[in-house]
Design a protein around this motif. Structure first.
Motif, PDB file in Angstrom:
ATOM      1  N   MET A   1       0.914  -1.211   0.063  1.00 52.65           N
ATOM      2  CA  MET A   1      -0.018  -0.164  -0.095  1.00 52.65           C
ATOM      3  C   MET A   1       1.139   1.308   0.082  1.00 52.65           C
ATOM      4  O   MET A   1       2.023   1.314   0.728  1.00 52.65           O
ATOM      5  CB  MET A   1      -0.959  -0.078   1.073  1.00 52.65           C
ATOM      6  N   ILE A   2       0.483   2.213  -0.647  1.00 54.26           N
ATOM      7  CA  ILE A   2       1.067   3.412  -0.613  1.00 54.26           C
ATOM      8  C   ILE A   2       0.264   4.522   0.085  1.00 54.26           C
ATOM      9  O   ILE A   2      -1.028   4.591  -0.191  1.00 54.26           O
ATOM     10  CB  ILE A   2       1.491   3.937  -2.090  1.00 54.26           C
ATOM     11  N   TYR A   3       1.019   5.338   1.062  1.00 53.86           N
ATOM     12  CA  TYR A   3       0.070   6.003   1.981  1.00 53.86           C
ATOM     13  C   TYR A   3       0.192   7.713   1.181  1.00 53.86           C
ATOM     14  O   TYR A   3       1.344   7.986   0.671  1.00 53.86           O
ATOM     15  CB  TYR A   3       0.509   6.425   3.374  1.00 53.86           C
ATOM     16  N   LYS A   4      -0.810   8.156   1.100  1.00 59.29           N
ATOM     17  CA  LYS A   4      -0.508   9.801   0.486  1.00 59.29           C
ATOM     18  C   LYS A   4      -1.443  10.700   1.473  1.00 59.29           C
ATOM     19  O   LYS A   4      -2.552  10.689   1.926  1.00 59.29           O
ATOM     20  CB  LYS A   4      -1.360   9.897  -0.820  1.00 59.29           C
ATOM     21  N   PHE A   5      -0.448  11.309   2.734  1.00 64.09           N
ATOM     22  CA  PHE A   5      -0.796  12.191   3.696  1.00 64.09           C
ATOM     23  C   PHE A   5      -1.223  13.453   2.914  1.00 64.09           C
ATOM     24  O   PHE A   5      -0.459  14.151   2.159  1.00 64.09           O
ATOM     25  CB  PHE A   5       0.006  12.242   4.739  1.00 64.09           C
ATOM     26  N   LYS A   6      -2.295  14.060   3.426  1.00 66.04           N
ATOM     27  CA  LYS A   6      -2.864  15.158   2.910  1.00 66.04           C
ATOM     28  C   LYS A   6      -3.368  16.151   3.958  1.00 66.04           C
ATOM     29  O   LYS A   6      -4.004  15.801   5.145  1.00 66.04           O
ATOM     30  CB  LYS A   6      -4.010  15.118   1.818  1.00 66.04           C
ATOM     31  N   SER A   7      -2.896  17.274   3.988  1.00 72.15           N
ATOM     32  CA  SER A   7      -3.309  18.451   4.697  1.00 72.15           C
ATOM     33  C   SER A   7      -3.402  19.863   4.218  1.00 72.15           C
ATOM     34  O   SER A   7      -2.656  20.299   3.334  1.00 72.15           O
ATOM     35  CB  SER A   7      -2.295  18.705   5.906  1.00 72.15           C
ATOM     36  N   LYS A   8      -4.502  20.597   4.429  1.00 72.30           N
ATOM     37  CA  LYS A   8      -4.551  22.043   3.746  1.00 72.30           C
ATOM     38  C   LYS A   8      -3.294  23.007   4.290  1.00 72.30           C
ATOM     39  O   LYS A   8      -3.193  24.015   3.742  1.00 72.30           O
ATOM     40  CB  LYS A   8      -5.981  22.611   4.379  1.00 72.30           C
ATOM     41  N   ALA A   9      -2.477  22.551   5.332  1.00 72.23           N
ATOM     42  CA  ALA A   9      -1.609  23.293   5.797  1.00 72.23           C
ATOM     43  C   ALA A   9       0.026  22.671   5.020  1.00 72.23           C
ATOM     44  O   ALA A   9       0.728  23.609   5.489  1.00 72.23           O
ATOM     45  CB  ALA A   9      -1.465  23.233   7.248  1.00 72.23           C
ATOM     46  N   ALA A  10      -0.196  21.940   4.383  1.00 74.28           N
ATOM     47  CA  ALA A  10       1.186  21.461   3.901  1.00 74.28           C
ATOM     48  C   ALA A  10       1.055  20.727   2.534  1.00 74.28           C
ATOM     49  O   ALA A  10      -0.169  20.273   2.196  1.00 74.28           O
ATOM     50  CB  ALA A  10       1.791  20.580   4.890  1.00 74.28           C
ATOM     51  N   GLY A  11       2.057  20.554   1.760  1.00 78.14           N
ATOM     52  CA  GLY A  11       1.991  19.807   0.593  1.00 78.14           C
ATOM     53  C   GLY A  11       1.743  18.183   0.936  1.00 78.14           C
ATOM     54  O   GLY A  11       1.960  17.899   2.051  1.00 78.14           O
ATOM     55  N   ASP A  12       1.448  17.491  -0.116  1.00 76.69           N
ATOM     56  CA  ASP A  12       1.073  15.901   0.160  1.00 76.69           C
ATOM     57  C   ASP A  12       2.352  15.321   0.440  1.00 76.69           C
ATOM     58  O   ASP A  12       3.676  15.698   0.040  1.00 76.69           O
ATOM     59  CB  ASP A  12       0.682  15.552  -1.116  1.00 76.69           C
ATOM     60  N   LEU A  13       2.282  14.353   1.229  1.00 75.79           N
ATOM     61  CA  LEU A  13       3.395  13.399   1.682  1.00 75.79           C
ATOM     62  C   LEU A  13       3.262  12.050   1.236  1.00 75.79           C
ATOM     63  O   LEU A  13       2.062  11.578   1.912  1.00 75.79           O
ATOM     64  CB  LEU A  13       3.648  13.567   3.247  1.00 75.79           C
ATOM     65  N   ILE A  14       3.876  11.470   0.599  1.00 80.51           N
ATOM     66  CA  ILE A  14       3.803  10.091   0.251  1.00 80.51           C
ATOM     67  C   ILE A  14       5.005   9.283   0.589  1.00 80.51           C
ATOM     68  O   ILE A  14       5.996   9.571   0.771  1.00 80.51           O
ATOM     69  CB  ILE A  14       3.793  10.101  -1.557  1.00 80.51           C
TER      70      ILE A  14
END
Length: 107
Positions: A1-14
């Motif tokens: 699985m690949i995680y794509k962390f998202k937040s309106k405060a920062a760019g995406d983190l994979i």
């Protein structure tokens, strides 16, 4: 699985699955295809990641001291350290916490 962390405060983190699983477990989350980290939990998540990094580095330093004391060459470092894996997440957590925004994945 690949995680794509998202937040309106920062760019995406994979993160690749095993690394993402490890980071999630450290911060007290169960690895899952979807999830959220609320701003209220970010302070403890940052502290947990920093503590885990410090423990890993202390264990590595102890192993190196023991090897040198026995006259052996310390084993070379393998792969990417937890510090390198966790740093982007810690930065994302800090930014999201400062702005009061959650971090989500899988949505």
């Amino acid at each position: 699985m690949i995680y794509k962390f998202k937040s309106k405060a920062a760019g995406d983190l994979i993160m690749m699955g095993p690394s993402g699983d490890q980071v999630l477990r450290i911060i007290g989350k169960q690895p899952a295809p979807k999830g959220i980290i609320e701003p209220a939990a970010m302070g403890s998540a940052i502290a947990a990641l920093e503590r885990a990094v410090a423990e890993e580095e202390a264990a590595r330093a102890q192993a190196e001291r023991e090897a040198q004391a026995e006259g052996r060459t310390p084993a070379p470092r393998e792969g990417v350290s937890l510090r390198q894996r966790a740093w982007p997440m810690v930065e994302m957590l800090r930014r999201a916490q400062a702005e009061g925004k959650e971090i989500v994945w899988g949505v």
